[in-house]
Design an enzyme around this catalytic site. Structure first.
Site, PDB file in Angstrom:
ATOM      1  N   ALA A 280      -9.122  -7.530  13.013  1.00 33.86           N
ATOM      2  CA  ALA A 280      -7.949  -7.692  12.135  1.00 33.86           C
ATOM      3  C   ALA A 280      -6.727  -7.006  12.741  1.00 33.86           C
ATOM      4  O   ALA A 280      -5.634  -7.588  12.794  1.00 33.86           O
ATOM      5  CB  ALA A 280      -8.248  -7.111  10.757  1.00 33.86           C
TER       6      ALA A 280
ATOM      7  N   GLY B 161       0.830  -1.206   0.000  1.00 33.23           N
ATOM      8  CA  GLY B 161       0.000   0.000   0.000  1.00 33.23           C
ATOM      9  C   GLY B 161       0.863   1.253   0.000  1.00 33.23           C
ATOM     10  O   GLY B 161       0.575   2.220   0.700  1.00 33.23           O
TER      11      GLY B 161
ATOM     12  N   GLU C 169       7.038  -4.817  19.920  1.00 30.55           N
ATOM     13  CA  GLU C 169       6.476  -3.597  20.507  1.00 30.55           C
ATOM     14  C   GLU C 169       5.422  -3.002  19.572  1.00 30.55           C
ATOM     15  O   GLU C 169       5.438  -3.252  18.359  1.00 30.55           O
ATOM     16  CB  GLU C 169       7.633  -2.599  20.737  1.00 30.55           C
TER      17      GLU C 169
ATOM     18  N   SER D 190       1.249   3.298  -2.437  1.00 30.27           N
ATOM     19  CA  SER D 190       0.822   4.284  -3.443  1.00 30.27           C
ATOM     20  C   SER D 190       0.236   5.552  -2.832  1.00 30.27           C
ATOM     21  O   SER D 190       0.294   6.619  -3.450  1.00 30.27           O
ATOM     22  CB  SER D 190      -0.207   3.644  -4.389  1.00 30.27           C
TER      23      SER D 190
ATOM     24  N   SER E  88      -3.539  -0.291  14.341  1.00 30.85           N
ATOM     25  CA  SER E  88      -4.469   0.829  14.537  1.00 30.85           C
ATOM     26  C   SER E  88      -4.870   0.913  16.007  1.00 30.85           C
ATOM     27  O   SER E  88      -4.869  -0.105  16.724  1.00 30.85           O
ATOM     28  CB  SER E  88      -5.729   0.603  13.703  1.00 30.85           C
TER      29      SER E  88
ATOM     30  N   ILE F  72      -5.519   9.703  11.218  1.00 29.21           N
ATOM     31  CA  ILE F  72      -4.508  10.310  10.348  1.00 29.21           C
ATOM     32  C   ILE F  72      -5.207  10.795   9.067  1.00 29.21           C
ATOM     33  O   ILE F  72      -6.066  10.079   8.519  1.00 29.21           O
ATOM     34  CB  ILE F  72      -3.411   9.270   9.983  1.00 29.21           C
TER      35      ILE F  72
ATOM     36  N   TYR G  61     -12.589  -4.612  11.530  1.00 34.29           N
ATOM     37  CA  TYR G  61     -11.290  -3.914  11.476  1.00 34.29           C
ATOM     38  C   TYR G  61     -10.552  -4.056  12.811  1.00 34.29           C
ATOM     39  O   TYR G  61      -9.336  -4.288  12.833  1.00 34.29           O
ATOM     40  CB  TYR G  61     -11.574  -2.451  11.138  1.00 34.29           C
TER      41      TYR G  61
HETATM   42  P1  NAP Z   1      -5.284   4.842   2.252  1.00 34.22           P
HETATM   43  O1  NAP Z   1      -4.866   6.249   2.063  1.00 34.22           O
HETATM   44  O2  NAP Z   1      -6.691   4.446   1.986  1.00 34.22           O
HETATM   45  O3  NAP Z   1      -4.298   3.928   1.370  1.00 34.22           O
HETATM   46  C1  NAP Z   1      -4.478   2.547   1.380  1.00 34.22           C
HETATM   47  C2  NAP Z   1      -3.315   1.906   0.658  1.00 34.22           C
HETATM   48  O4  NAP Z   1      -3.474   0.489   0.737  1.00 34.22           O
HETATM   49  C3  NAP Z   1      -3.274   2.251  -0.824  1.00 34.22           C
HETATM   50  O5  NAP Z   1      -1.918   2.354  -1.217  1.00 34.22           O
HETATM   51  C4  NAP Z   1      -3.952   1.060  -1.472  1.00 34.22           C
HETATM   52  O6  NAP Z   1      -3.537   0.807  -2.813  1.00 34.22           O
HETATM   53  C5  NAP Z   1      -3.456  -0.051  -0.580  1.00 34.22           C
HETATM   54  N1  NAP Z   1      -4.311  -1.247  -0.624  1.00 34.22           N
HETATM   55  C6  NAP Z   1      -5.601  -1.376  -0.237  1.00 34.22           C
HETATM   56  N2  NAP Z   1      -6.023  -2.627  -0.439  1.00 34.22           N
HETATM   57  C7  NAP Z   1      -4.970  -3.309  -0.967  1.00 34.22           C
HETATM   58  C8  NAP Z   1      -4.784  -4.636  -1.410  1.00 34.22           C
HETATM   59  N3  NAP Z   1      -5.762  -5.542  -1.348  1.00 34.22           N
HETATM   60  N4  NAP Z   1      -3.573  -4.982  -1.917  1.00 34.22           N
HETATM   61  C9  NAP Z   1      -2.564  -4.077  -1.984  1.00 34.22           C
HETATM   62  N5  NAP Z   1      -2.684  -2.801  -1.591  1.00 34.22           N
HETATM   63  C10 NAP Z   1      -3.881  -2.431  -1.093  1.00 34.22           C
HETATM   64  O7  NAP Z   1      -5.007   4.346   3.733  1.00 34.22           O
HETATM   65  P2  NAP Z   1      -4.048   4.896   4.897  1.00 34.22           P
HETATM   66  O8  NAP Z   1      -4.850   5.762   5.757  1.00 34.22           O
HETATM   67  O9  NAP Z   1      -2.767   5.379   4.325  1.00 34.22           O
HETATM   68  O10 NAP Z   1      -3.826   3.521   5.694  1.00 34.22           O
HETATM   69  C11 NAP Z   1      -2.623   2.801   5.669  1.00 34.22           C
HETATM   70  C12 NAP Z   1      -2.650   1.808   6.813  1.00 34.22           C
HETATM   71  O11 NAP Z   1      -2.786   2.521   8.033  1.00 34.22           O
HETATM   72  C13 NAP Z   1      -3.830   0.831   6.767  1.00 34.22           C
HETATM   73  O12 NAP Z   1      -3.415  -0.437   7.198  1.00 34.22           O
HETATM   74  C14 NAP Z   1      -4.802   1.416   7.757  1.00 34.22           C
HETATM   75  O13 NAP Z   1      -5.659   0.443   8.270  1.00 34.22           O
HETATM   76  C15 NAP Z   1      -3.849   1.983   8.773  1.00 34.22           C
HETATM   77  N6  NAP Z   1      -4.433   3.028   9.613  1.00 34.22           N
HETATM   78  C16 NAP Z   1      -4.861   4.211   9.087  1.00 34.22           C
HETATM   79  C17 NAP Z   1      -5.391   5.170   9.923  1.00 34.22           C
HETATM   80  C18 NAP Z   1      -5.870   6.508   9.421  1.00 34.22           C
HETATM   81  O14 NAP Z   1      -6.452   7.267  10.221  1.00 34.22           O
HETATM   82  N7  NAP Z   1      -5.675   6.862   8.158  1.00 34.22           N
HETATM   83  C19 NAP Z   1      -5.528   4.912  11.291  1.00 34.22           C
HETATM   84  C20 NAP Z   1      -5.088   3.707  11.799  1.00 34.22           C
HETATM   85  C21 NAP Z   1      -4.539   2.772  10.949  1.00 34.22           C
HETATM   86  P3  NAP Z   1      -4.281   1.504  -4.097  1.00 34.22           P
HETATM   87  O15 NAP Z   1      -3.784   2.928  -4.120  1.00 34.22           O
HETATM   88  O16 NAP Z   1      -3.850   0.703  -5.271  1.00 34.22           O
HETATM   89  O17 NAP Z   1      -5.752   1.413  -3.815  1.00 34.22           O
END
Ligand code: NAP
Length: 239
Positions: A153, A8, A229, A10, A137, A183, A150
């Site tokens: 997971a 992920g 950790e 991108s 998370s 975030i 979620y």
């Molecule tokens: P995001 O902006 O929605 O980006 C998600 C990324 O995951 C994208 O690069 C997407 O690729 C990729 N992805 C999704 N499904 C995939 C799959 N099946 N195979 C390969 N790549 C996949 O999300 P984010 O906020 O940066 O989140 C990143 C991580 O942080 C996640 O694990 C999320 O659960 C965790 N997180 C986020 C927050 C928050 O507040 N944002 C809080 C806690 C935890 P494409 O661009 O190709 O779709």
């Protein structure tokens, strides 16, 4: 060539992590599933110091094919840093939650840990150096209503982090997690930030770069005695 794989990579947190790892000298494999343009923007942001690797982290065959192909093309190299970051959310109250909402979130956020880590772990162990950082998370620590899938997971991911850390510590492979709060990324687009930030001691959402800083530290040699950790990056939003 020192190589890191960011799933992920991108967009959002993954892109910020890719930028930090490139600054640390890594050739970054930028994984994505559908958004090739965004992945190319990440590659541009790191001055071309990497390559794109498209696969669905929840699909074991696709994961194996992509990583095995990369490894065959680079027999001298190995992935020494893995950041399991790709994730999705499909929020719903449990009483309404469809099987697909449960399964897709578990597969993409937790199944992916198994599929991707399995592919890169043995070379890390053989080379007696590796860094695995899992992006969990706050939901995985506290549990959040509307996110039973979620939370399960991410909670599973934190437990897997602790278990694997103990298996491979002797081989100088560390396994850690970060647990972001809210975030600003596409994932949180549409959330009511004004209302939610009232509960955050820092009174704001975090930035992807603030999560990436913690990931980069755990991925560095400086963190060699830290394993199993989970570092919260949440502006003080504890349980
Ligand atoms: P995001 O902006 O929605 O980006 C998600 C990324 O995951 C994208 O690069 C997407 O690729 C990729 N992805 C999704 N499904 C995939 C799959 N099946 N195979 C390969 N790549 C996949 O999300 P984010 O906020 O940066 O989140 C990143 C991580 O942080 C996640 O694990 C999320 O659960 C965790 N997180 C986020 C927050 C928050 O507040 N944002 C809080 C806690 C935890 P494409 O661009 O190709 O779709």
């Amino acid at each position: 060539m020192k190589t890191a794989l960011v799933t992920g990579g991108s967009r959002g947190i993954g892109r910020a992590v890719a930028i930090r790892l490139a600054a640390m000298g890594y050739h970054v494999l930028i994984n994505f599933v559908s958004n090739e343009n965004a992945a190319r923007e990440t590659l541009e942001a790191i001055g071309g110091q990497g390559e794109l690797l498209r696969f669905d982290v929840g699909d074991p065959e696709a994961v194996h094919a992509a990583i095995a192909e990369w490894q065959a093309a680079h027999p001298e190299d190995y992935i020494e840093v893995l950041v399991n970051n790709a994730g999705i959310r499909r929020d719903n109250l449990m009483v309404f939650m469809e099987k697909e909402e449960w399964a897709s979130v578990i597969d993409t956020n937790l199944g992916s840990f198994y599929h991707v880590t399995k592919e890169v772990l043995q070379p890390m162990v053989l080379h007696k150096y590796g860094r695995i950082v899992n992006v969990a998370s706050l939901s995985g620590i506290k549990g959040l209503p509307g996110q039973v899938n979620y939370s399960a997971a991410k909670g599973g991911l934190i437990a897997a982090t602790k278990a694997l850390a103990q298996e491979v510590a002797r081989k100088k492979v560390t396994v850690n997690a970060v647990a972001p709060g809210f975030i600003t990324t596409d994932m949180t687009d549409g959330l009511d930030e004004a209302a939610l930030k009232k509960d955050i001691p820092a009174a704001r959402f975090g930035r992807p770069e603030e999560v990436a800083a913690a990931v980069a530290f755990l991925a560095s040699q400086d963190a060699s005695y830290i394993t199993g950790e989970c570092i919260s990056v949440n502006g003080g939003l504890y349980t």
